[in-house]
Design a protein around this motif. Structure first.
Motif, mmCIF file in Angstrom:
data_model
loop_
_atom_site.group_PDB
_atom_site.id
_atom_site.type_symbol
_atom_site.label_atom_id
_atom_site.label_comp_id
_atom_site.label_asym_id
_atom_site.label_seq_id
_atom_site.Cartn_x
_atom_site.Cartn_y
_atom_site.Cartn_z
ATOM 1 N N ALA A 64 20.724 63.178 34.545
ATOM 2 C CA ALA A 64 21.692 62.484 35.487
ATOM 3 C C ALA A 64 21.423 62.351 37.046
ATOM 4 O O ALA A 64 21.592 61.312 37.547
ATOM 5 N N MET A 65 20.747 63.281 37.278
ATOM 6 C CA MET A 65 20.088 63.392 38.876
ATOM 7 C C MET A 65 19.126 62.171 39.147
ATOM 8 O O MET A 65 18.977 61.159 39.998
ATOM 9 N N HIS A 66 18.145 61.770 37.973
ATOM 10 C CA HIS A 66 17.182 60.625 37.839
ATOM 11 C C HIS A 66 18.134 59.325 37.976
ATOM 12 O O HIS A 66 17.579 58.576 38.599
ATOM 13 N N LEU A 67 18.997 59.230 37.178
ATOM 14 C CA LEU A 67 19.734 58.204 36.989
ATOM 15 C C LEU A 67 20.858 57.891 38.384
ATOM 16 O O LEU A 67 20.706 56.627 38.885
ATOM 17 N N MET A 68 20.914 59.042 38.920
ATOM 18 C CA MET A 68 21.916 58.597 40.291
ATOM 19 C C MET A 68 20.815 57.956 41.125
ATOM 20 O O MET A 68 21.185 57.159 42.080
ATOM 21 N N ALA A 71 20.469 54.716 40.799
ATOM 22 C CA ALA A 71 21.909 53.940 41.387
ATOM 23 C C ALA A 71 21.789 53.678 42.824
ATOM 24 O O ALA A 71 22.021 52.578 43.296
ATOM 25 N N MET A 72 21.008 54.632 43.476
ATOM 26 C CA MET A 72 21.118 54.803 44.767
ATOM 27 C C MET A 72 20.398 53.405 45.338
ATOM 28 O O MET A 72 20.415 52.696 46.180
ATOM 29 N N SER A 73 18.948 53.530 44.679
ATOM 30 C CA SER A 73 18.052 52.301 45.138
ATOM 31 C C SER A 73 18.690 50.899 44.659
ATOM 32 O O SER A 73 18.285 50.116 45.741
ATOM 33 N N THR A 74 19.357 50.983 43.591
ATOM 34 C CA THR A 74 19.806 49.621 43.134
ATOM 35 C C THR A 74 20.797 48.930 44.277
ATOM 36 O O THR A 74 20.582 47.982 44.865
ATOM 37 N N LEU A 75 21.589 49.826 44.696
ATOM 38 C CA LEU A 75 22.482 49.632 45.687
ATOM 39 C C LEU A 75 22.108 49.311 46.857
ATOM 40 O O LEU A 75 22.453 48.314 47.700
ATOM 41 N N GLN A 76 21.187 50.181 47.568
ATOM 42 C CA GLN A 76 20.426 49.689 48.547
ATOM 43 C C GLN A 76 19.717 48.542 48.637
ATOM 44 O O GLN A 76 19.656 47.591 49.551
ATOM 45 N N SER A 77 18.983 48.034 47.264
ATOM 46 C CA SER A 77 18.339 46.776 47.320
ATOM 47 C C SER A 77 19.233 45.521 47.423
ATOM 48 O O SER A 77 18.649 44.403 47.850
ATOM 49 N N LYS A 78 20.743 45.570 47.205
ATOM 50 C CA LYS A 78 21.381 44.702 47.576
ATOM 51 C C LYS A 78 22.344 44.747 48.661
ATOM 52 O O LYS A 78 23.378 44.032 48.948
ATOM 53 N N GLY A 79 21.431 45.543 49.572
ATOM 54 C CA GLY A 79 22.166 45.335 51.175
ATOM 55 C C GLY A 79 23.114 46.239 51.499
ATOM 56 O O GLY A 79 23.417 46.182 52.763
ATOM 57 N N ILE A 188 22.254 48.476 33.096
ATOM 58 C CA ILE A 188 23.771 48.974 33.561
ATOM 59 C C ILE A 188 23.581 49.047 35.097
ATOM 60 O O ILE A 188 24.111 48.474 35.960
ATOM 61 N N ILE A 189 22.762 50.002 35.299
ATOM 62 C CA ILE A 189 22.355 50.638 36.854
ATOM 63 C C ILE A 189 22.051 49.177 37.550
ATOM 64 O O ILE A 189 22.447 49.068 38.672
ATOM 65 N N LYS A 190 21.132 48.429 36.995
ATOM 66 C CA LYS A 190 20.554 47.249 37.780
ATOM 67 C C LYS A 190 21.750 46.393 37.995
ATOM 68 O O LYS A 190 21.553 45.368 39.025
ATOM 69 N N MET A 191 23.088 46.197 37.227
ATOM 70 C CA MET A 191 24.251 45.431 37.572
ATOM 71 C C MET A 191 25.150 45.911 38.518
ATOM 72 O O MET A 191 26.153 45.176 38.589
ATOM 73 N N LEU A 192 24.930 47.113 38.860
ATOM 74 C CA LEU A 192 25.925 47.741 39.783
ATOM 75 C C LEU A 192 25.834 47.097 41.130
ATOM 76 O O LEU A 192 24.788 46.580 41.574
ATOM 77 N N ASP A 193 27.191 47.184 41.570
ATOM 78 C CA ASP A 193 27.513 46.401 42.972
ATOM 79 C C ASP A 193 28.471 47.202 43.666
ATOM 80 O O ASP A 193 29.292 47.989 42.733
ATOM 81 N N LEU A 194 28.892 46.706 44.983
ATOM 82 C CA LEU A 194 30.000 47.478 45.541
ATOM 83 C C LEU A 194 30.719 46.188 46.144
ATOM 84 O O LEU A 194 30.153 45.181 46.548
ATOM 85 N N VAL A 195 32.066 46.386 46.134
ATOM 86 C CA VAL A 195 33.119 45.595 46.925
ATOM 87 C C VAL A 195 33.969 46.556 47.558
ATOM 88 O O VAL A 195 34.816 47.461 46.883
ATOM 89 N N ASP A 196 34.164 46.530 48.696
ATOM 90 C CA ASP A 196 34.845 47.565 49.781
ATOM 91 C C ASP A 196 34.854 48.908 49.361
ATOM 92 O O ASP A 196 35.388 49.662 49.175
ATOM 93 N N ASP A 197 33.590 49.172 49.092
ATOM 94 C CA ASP A 197 33.211 50.567 48.869
ATOM 95 C C ASP A 197 33.412 51.156 47.422
ATOM 96 O O ASP A 197 33.690 52.222 47.180
ATOM 97 N N GLN A 198 33.853 50.157 46.412
ATOM 98 C CA GLN A 198 34.342 50.522 45.235
ATOM 99 C C GLN A 198 33.127 50.007 44.307
ATOM 100 O O GLN A 198 32.862 49.092 44.387
ATOM 101 N N LEU A 199 32.966 50.758 43.280
ATOM 102 C CA LEU A 199 31.848 50.568 42.377
ATOM 103 C C LEU A 199 32.264 49.239 41.525
ATOM 104 O O LEU A 199 33.481 49.530 40.678
ATOM 105 N N VAL A 200 31.376 48.322 41.257
ATOM 106 C CA VAL A 200 31.716 47.166 40.333
ATOM 107 C C VAL A 200 30.242 47.051 39.548
ATOM 108 O O VAL A 200 29.403 47.514 39.936
#
Length: 418
Positions: A64-68, A71-79, A188-200
């Motif tokens: 789970a730590m690895h997947l987290m 997820a952090m890297s994915t969200l950072q890569s999206k700005g 799924i992790i690659k498809m994660l994004d944020l809208v108003d700091d909410q996970l989408v």
């Protein structure tokens, strides 16, 4: 003296090479509280059904730590702005999310403690670790509790699409050999994004989320709520119930148990006890599966025939029979089973240990909870239940109940037991 290398690379059978990225995370992994998870199986007694299900909470927490981290890297890569401190805190929170599990994970949560969920014990242990590490876990605790100002961190830790579920479905499917557990977590992790700091989840990830929900439903019925697992767990609960009864009776035949385990067998330990007496939390951190198994082996030789019979049955995998139904069982059936047990020598007092009723529930997705949000190409955010064209998505939102009755068939016991 050379400084030890704390940025370790581990070989995980599910994900390949994974990294412990910071020194603080390494030190937490090395801590005795976390090392205890090596001695707690992830799936309790599921190995009685799936012989390969021998993996531990230690494996799961690292995964789970690895997947987290992914997820952090994915969200950072999206700005999205995520600091190094936030990345580390999120990984700490998910690493320690199960640190409060007791022996056999969920199996004994209902009978070893008095309505104390493992999440609350995890939080208490995280606060104790925060004290030991000079406040370094404060941000992680806020994320774990859901009090941090950026809610998506808590959603990644505990929601209907969190890193916990993504790892345990993948990992449990791998070790049991149940292919339906494969969920495509990386996509799924690659498809994660944020809208108003909410996970989408981006719209192109809808099919992956549908697969995730289906996998969760199937894994519950095929693994977590498998009828043989229910039998084993019911028997183990009755073993502890009988041992607790005998210890509290303080009869002439002593019941072996290590002091830390005896503390919980003799006393009904509530949340207030944990909060007011440090002894209980320290004792809890010493308990693991091996304590229970060592007691079961000793109790199989105990003069009390209820305790010894149940323990020997578990050791030899001579399990209760089980009947499942979508409706509650009628009284006539239960009376007939009681009659059979009486004919086998069970008394009115002992029957309750060898005839057990219960129910199992399963809901793959609850729209009323933390919803899984889909971000359409237009930017609109809607619920997965509205975004999906899967014909059975509404079925997945229903809470399914299955009633069961377990009983000892073909086992004789002396009438002298009381």
């Amino acid at each position: 003296m050379a400084t030890p290398n704390k940025k370790k690379i581990l070989n995980d059978p599910v994900y390949g090479f994974i990294t412990i990225p910071t020194e603080l995370l390494f030190d937490l992994v090395e801590h005795p509280y976390f090392q205890r998870l090596r001695r707690i199986k992830q799936l309790g007694l599921s190995e009685y059904v799936y012989p390969g299900a021998l993996h531990t909470r230690f494996h799961h927490a690292l995964g789970a730590m690895h997947l987290m981290g992914q997820a952090m890297s994915t969200l950072q890569s999206k700005g999205h702005r995520i600091t190094d401190a936030e990345c580390e805190a999120a990984q700490i929170a998910i690493l320690l999310h199960d640190i409060g599990h007791g022996p056999f994970s969920h199996v004994l949560e209902c009978c070893l403690l008095d309505n104390v969920p493992h999440e609350e014990i995890s939080l208490m242990l995280m606060r104790e670790l925060n004290r030991q590490f000079g406040g370094s876990l404060s941000l992680a605790i806020q994320m774990f509790e859901g009090t941090y100002e950026r809610p998506f961190f808590h959603q990644l830790i505990s929601s209907q699409l969190d890193m916990d579920r993504m790892d345990y479905l993948n990992r449990d499917g791998y070790y049991t050999g149940v292919a339906e557990g494969a969920i495509g977590a990386e996509r799924i992790i690659k498809m994660l994004d944020l809208v108003d700091d909410q996970l989408v989840v981006e719209a192109k990830g809808i099919l992956s989320v549908e697969n995730f929900l289906n996998a969760r439903r199937l894994m519950y019925w095929q693994v977590y709520l498998h009828k043989t697992s229910i039998c084993c767990e019911s028997m183990l609960i009755q073993v502890l119930r009988r041992a607790r009864f005998l210890i509290r009776q303080n009869g002439p035949d002593p019941v072996y148990a290590p002091d830390t385990f005896r503390l919980f067998l003799r006393n009904s330990v509530s949340m207030a006890d944990f909060q007011t007496n440090r002894l209980y939390l320290e004792a809890f951190t010493k308990l693991d599966d091996f304590d229970i198994w060592s007691c079961i082996k000793q109790w199989a030789l105990h003069p009390d025939l209820v305790l010894s019979t149940l323990c020997q049955m578990l050791l030899d995998r001579k399990l209760f029979k089980i009947m499942l139904s979508t409706e509650p069982f009628q009284g006539e059936l239960l009376h007939e089973l009681e009659k059979q047990l009486r004919q086998d020598g069970f008394t009115a007092e002992t029957i309750s240990y060898f005839l057990i009723e219960g129910q199992a529930t399963n809901a793959a997705y609850l729209p009323s909870g933390d919803r899984i949000a889909i971000k359409l190409k237009t930017g609109q955010v809607i619920d997965i239940a509205d975004a999906s064209d899967l014909s059975n998505i509404q079925v997945l939102t229903n809470i399914v109940r299955r009633y069961y009755v377990c009983w000892a068939k073909g086992i004789s016991i002396s009438q002298s037991v009381s």
